[in-house]
Scaffold this active site. Sequence first.
Site, short mmCIF file in Angstrom:
data_model
loop_
_atom_site.label_atom_id
_atom_site.label_comp_id
_atom_site.label_asym_id
_atom_site.label_seq_id
_atom_site.Cartn_x
_atom_site.Cartn_y
_atom_site.Cartn_z
N GLU A 289 -16.09 -47.94 7.24
CA GLU A 289 -16.49 -46.60 6.79
C GLU A 289 -17.61 -46.66 5.77
O GLU A 289 -18.38 -45.72 5.63
CB GLU A 289 -15.28 -45.88 6.17
CG GLU A 289 -14.48 -45.11 7.19
CD GLU A 289 -13.45 -44.18 6.57
OE1 GLU A 289 -13.31 -44.11 5.34
OE2 GLU A 289 -12.75 -43.51 7.34
N HIS A 310 -4.85 -67.51 21.11
CA HIS A 310 -4.44 -67.53 22.52
C HIS A 310 -4.76 -66.21 23.21
O HIS A 310 -4.19 -65.90 24.26
CB HIS A 310 -2.95 -67.89 22.60
CG HIS A 310 -2.69 -69.27 22.09
ND1 HIS A 310 -2.48 -70.35 22.91
CD2 HIS A 310 -2.68 -69.76 20.82
CE1 HIS A 310 -2.33 -71.45 22.17
NE2 HIS A 310 -2.45 -71.11 20.89
N LYS A 424 -12.96 -34.35 13.75
CA LYS A 424 -12.11 -33.32 13.15
C LYS A 424 -12.57 -31.93 13.62
O LYS A 424 -11.76 -31.09 13.99
CB LYS A 424 -12.18 -33.38 11.62
CG LYS A 424 -11.49 -34.57 11.02
CD LYS A 424 -11.45 -34.43 9.50
CE LYS A 424 -11.06 -35.71 8.82
NZ LYS A 424 -11.27 -35.67 7.38
#
Length: 448
Positions: A289, A310, A424
């Site tokens: 951010e 793995h 948003k």
Amino acid sequence: MINLHLDVKHAESFFEEKELDKLHHKLKTGKENLLNKTGKGKDFLGWVDLPSKFDRNLIQSMKTEAARIAEEVEILVVVGIGGSYLGARAVIEALQHSFSTLQENRKSPLILYVGQNISEDYLADLIEILDKKEYAAVVISKSGTTTEPALAFRILKNHIEQKYGKDKARKRIVAITDAKHGSLKHLAVKEGYTTYVIPDDVGGRYSVLTPVGLFPIAVAGFDIEKLIEGAANMEKHCIETNSLQKNPAMMYAIVRNLFYQKGKKIEILVNYLPSLYYITEWWKQLYGESEGKEGKGIFPAGVSFSTDLHSMGQYIQEGERHLFETVISIERSHKKISIPYDSDDQDGLNYLHKKTITEVNHKAEMATTLAHVDGGVPNLKITLPELNETTLGELIYFFEFACGLSGYLLDVNPFDQPGVEEYKRNMFALLGKPGFEKETEKITKRIK
Ligand code: PA5
């Protein structure tokens, strides 16, 4: 003296000294801007000297309230998302028992988390557990308006009030939010919840050393004074030490930017202990951010080894060469298990007889580092002697300070997050939130 050590030995073959020199001047200016509050995002630099100036009365108040809650409940539910959630979880999971949910005779409440997803099943499962347990909730939101935690809190508030009655419920809810603004602040005042303030000049992802992180950490039974002490120690070191070689935050910021300029656009934070998983998640938010904007920024990724050796190991070893790694290495474990001798030696492991599991883990770490370096992946290593409140305080402050410096090297504002608003707005438009009528009309056409 700080406990944290940054080792760039396995990165040095990927750059020349004079390349560091080129960035050094800009780094110095960035540091001055950070300390003098003259750079981008200068109104959000309250975290820089927070540990050394921490209000002792506030610590005491949080400790007293945390002890009261810990005495009364089996579970504390932390409601929050992003910077209002990850820091507390990172510290708690780094320090608590690996199987805390099953641990008998636990001395402190179990901490559960909600508000960081919108899963109906997750919420319903949580309520099912809370029906049968004594619990309290701490709701954390700086803006006080973030949908995910607000939604979860509405449901939890309802449950807690039905379970205990409105008056007793009040004593089981703590709110951590802005001093003046936001619907959570107004609700907390109206309901009379115990409230702690998130300082105006500290952004979400830099707020773990405010009540946002400290209060849940205190309820979980960990020493918040030591955490702040560790951070204050690192603060002093980062601020007062100007030599690149002696200041790990400056070195980390400069080297990662150098790699970025050389096309290493992805940084992988590597841990070798499952308890560090949420430290990586917290770091990903801090750097993602802070730096990912204006079409720029190192992409912060994370792996947990050996598990991911793995799964992701193949790509790291031989995939596209746009990676560098930063390892968090912990020297000592808290508990000891030595490998026993077996007279049959069917598994062929007698050559490890008497070695501890940590010794083997360290060899896996060194083996992997060398293999990845040979494969063209530079490696930075951050070492802590052990995991405790003091060393975690140092680590947190180190990453925050380096992140500020690194953002300034990249010429972005490391303290805003304008991009988070985009989804948003779309969500509000799709949900038909009042005030978003125009957006609703537009978005409806796009998805027809
Ligand atoms: O770093 C940030 O500011 C964000 O990640 C916020 O912490 C996150 O969006 C949650 O916001 P709030 O605390 O306002 O609910």
